[in-house]
Design a protein around this motif. Structure first.
Motif, short mmCIF file in Angstrom:
data_model
loop_
_atom_site.label_atom_id
_atom_site.label_comp_id
_atom_site.label_asym_id
_atom_site.label_seq_id
_atom_site.Cartn_x
_atom_site.Cartn_y
_atom_site.Cartn_z
N ASP A 6 0.83 -1.20 0.00
CA ASP A 6 0.00 0.00 0.00
C ASP A 6 0.87 1.26 0.00
OD1 ASP A 6 -2.81 0.68 -0.07
OD2 ASP A 6 -2.48 1.64 1.89
N LYS A 9 1.87 1.82 -3.50
CA LYS A 9 0.72 2.31 -4.25
C LYS A 9 0.52 3.81 -4.05
CE LYS A 9 -4.23 1.55 -4.90
NZ LYS A 9 -5.37 0.69 -4.50
N LEU A 33 -2.15 -3.43 -6.39
CA LEU A 33 -1.45 -2.64 -7.40
C LEU A 33 -1.99 -2.84 -8.81
CD1 LEU A 33 2.22 -3.12 -6.17
CD2 LEU A 33 0.70 -1.17 -5.74
#
Length: 167
Positions: A6, A9, A33
């Motif tokens: 995350d 991302k 992703l």
């Protein structure tokens, strides 16, 4: 692992590294992703030391099996990785196979070979089939395999290295 992915991302990290379960990491990465357009499945890739320098080898076990389209996608992804890591304008790409002759191997591998030849890609030079011993010889800058065979090649090389060290 999810928090690390995350962070990538959201631009809080450039990469995620994990010593956790590979399957779980790949699944989380694929969910969080996503893949690029045209890429159906992710791959595990490694920089493999060879007699003539390093090669990129993929897929090393992210997915089992693969049709000709998947193998050609791996060739494109692997050549992009080799271009960046090794500063190569047009890396050589080979398909891992049981022989170098065009009549050998599963239908998917032979079909992928035809597709790669027909592509006449400007970003890489397809050189044909590479046998297992060609990985360590550095027969190509990029060696493409579906995940089952790639994982066997990786585990065999790791085990052989440990054995040679022990001897």
């Amino acid at each position: 692992m999810w928090l690390a992915i995350d962070a990538v991302k959201h631009g809080e990290a450039d990469v995620a590294i994990s010593a956790g379960n590979t399957g779980a990491l790949m699944a989380m990465g694929n969910i969080n992703l996503r893949t690029l357009p045209g890429v159906d499945r992710p791959a595990l890739a490694a920089v493999w030391p060879t007699l003539r320098g390093d090669s990129v080898v993929l897929d090393l076990g992210a997915t089992i099996g693969g049709d000709a389209h998947h193998l050609t996608t791996l060739a494109v992804m692997g050549s992009a990785m080799a271009s960046v890591l090794f500063n190569l304008e047009r890396p050589t790409v080979g398909l891992l196979n049981i022989g170098s002759e065009e009549i050998k191997g599963h239908e998917e591998i032979r079909e992928a070979a035809g597709m790669l030849r027909a592509m006449n890609a400007s970003q890489f030079n397809y050189i044909g089939f590479v046998e297992g011993d060609g990985i360590g010889k550095g027969a190509a800058d990029v060696i493409v395999s579906e995940g089952f065979c790639g994982n066997i090649a990786l585990k065999t090389a790791e085990g052989t290295a440990r054995q040679m060290f022990a001897l």
